[in-house]
Design a protein around this motif. Structure first.
Motif, PDB file in Angstrom:
ATOM      1  N   TYR A 177      19.231 -16.095 -77.705  1.00 42.52           N
ATOM      2  CA  TYR A 177      18.990 -14.928 -78.546  1.00 42.52           C
ATOM      3  C   TYR A 177      17.701 -15.120 -79.344  1.00 42.52           C
ATOM      4  CZ  TYR A 177      23.891 -13.955 -77.567  1.00 42.52           C
ATOM      5  OH  TYR A 177      25.078 -13.707 -76.934  1.00 42.52           O
ATOM      6  N   SER A 201      17.273 -17.433 -82.426  1.00 46.25           N
ATOM      7  CA  SER A 201      18.273 -17.447 -83.502  1.00 46.25           C
ATOM      8  C   SER A 201      19.475 -18.304 -83.122  1.00 46.25           C
ATOM      9  CB  SER A 201      18.716 -16.041 -83.870  1.00 46.25           C
ATOM     10  OG  SER A 201      19.382 -15.433 -82.801  1.00 46.25           O
ATOM     11  N   MET A 222      16.771  -7.961 -82.129  1.00 43.66           N
ATOM     12  CA  MET A 222      17.345  -9.133 -81.470  1.00 43.66           C
ATOM     13  C   MET A 222      17.350  -8.836 -79.975  1.00 43.66           C
ATOM     14  SD  MET A 222      19.079 -12.106 -82.164  1.00 43.66           S
ATOM     15  CE  MET A 222      19.849 -11.920 -83.748  1.00 43.66           C
ATOM     16  N   ASP A 228      23.240 -18.602 -72.986  1.00 36.16           N
ATOM     17  CA  ASP A 228      22.758 -17.363 -73.587  1.00 36.16           C
ATOM     18  C   ASP A 228      21.763 -17.730 -74.674  1.00 36.16           C
ATOM     19  OD1 ASP A 228      24.466 -15.670 -72.084  1.00 36.16           O
ATOM     20  OD2 ASP A 228      26.105 -16.065 -73.467  1.00 36.16           O
ATOM     21  N   THR A 241      20.399 -14.342 -70.403  1.00 37.57           N
ATOM     22  CA  THR A 241      21.380 -15.303 -69.900  1.00 37.57           C
ATOM     23  C   THR A 241      20.806 -16.030 -68.693  1.00 37.57           C
ATOM     24  OG1 THR A 241      23.232 -13.950 -70.630  1.00 37.57           O
ATOM     25  CG2 THR A 241      23.694 -15.564 -68.920  1.00 37.57           C
ATOM     26  N   GLU A 271      15.102 -13.556 -82.250  1.00 38.06           N
ATOM     27  CA  GLU A 271      15.107 -12.677 -83.412  1.00 38.06           C
ATOM     28  C   GLU A 271      13.671 -12.372 -83.825  1.00 38.06           C
ATOM     29  OE1 GLU A 271      16.951 -12.679 -87.945  1.00 38.06           O
ATOM     30  OE2 GLU A 271      17.225 -14.409 -86.651  1.00 38.06           O
ATOM     31  N   GLN A 309      18.252 -10.715 -76.036  1.00 35.57           N
ATOM     32  CA  GLN A 309      19.060 -11.794 -75.477  1.00 35.57           C
ATOM     33  C   GLN A 309      18.839 -11.879 -73.977  1.00 35.57           C
ATOM     34  OE1 GLN A 309      22.220 -10.955 -73.618  1.00 35.57           O
ATOM     35  NE2 GLN A 309      22.672 -13.098 -73.286  1.00 35.57           N
TER      36      GLN A 309
END
Length: 154
Positions: free
Chosen positions: A77, A120, A86, A75, A90, A79, A88
């Motif tokens: 993320y 992040s 934010m 995963d 996968t 920012e 994200q």
């Protein structure tokens, strides 16, 4: 001094019990120590910057990582420069190998904030559910590609 069979059995039983009690914590420590072994090798972006002033744009990237128990998924993320947004994505390791070269993509919307977006955190997950998180401080200190310039003429 005469030792009977019952007395010898009792001493042996206590000795074996004591040995098990002493060794068991060390063996479980060794197993748990190995389960959490992860390594992040590389993160590479195909583009250095993306222009979202006219439409949504996709960032393509590759990531190479390792897990002792077999790498399941990663995963990632991102920012925004202000820290208010934010997003994200996968990536899954479909080959079910310990070392994974994962290809991924993440969509930046037309309304995405302009400026330098940073990863992040990156979370590696193995096939047994163990996970390890690499934060932006780790990525910066170890010179991983972790930022992307988003251009938006709003």
């Amino acid at each position: 001094m005469k030792l009977n069979c019952k007395y010898i059995q009792k001493i042996l039983f206590k000795g074996i019990l004591l040995l098990v009690v002493c060794i068991l914590p060390f063996s479980s420590y060794a197993k748990s120590d190995l389960k959490g072994e992860f390594n992040l090798h590389s993160v590479n972006f195909v583009q250095k910057s993306i222009d979202v002033s006219k439409s949504d744009e996709t960032l393509y990237f590759s990531l190479r990582a390792y897990s002792l128990q077999g790498l399941n998924k990663v995963d990632i993320y991102f920012e925004s420069p202000s820290g208010k947004e934010m997003i994200q994505t996968t990536c899954e390791n479909k080959k079910k190998t310990k070392v994974g070269m994962l290809l991924g993509r993440i969509l930046f919307k037309k309304k995405s904030e302009s400026g330098e977006w940073k990863i992040s955190k990156i979370v590696l997950v193995d096939w047994e559910g163990n996970c390890h998180t690499y934060d932006k401080k780790f990525l910066a200190e170890n010179k991983f590609t972790h930022s992307l310039l988003i251009k938006n003429k709003r």
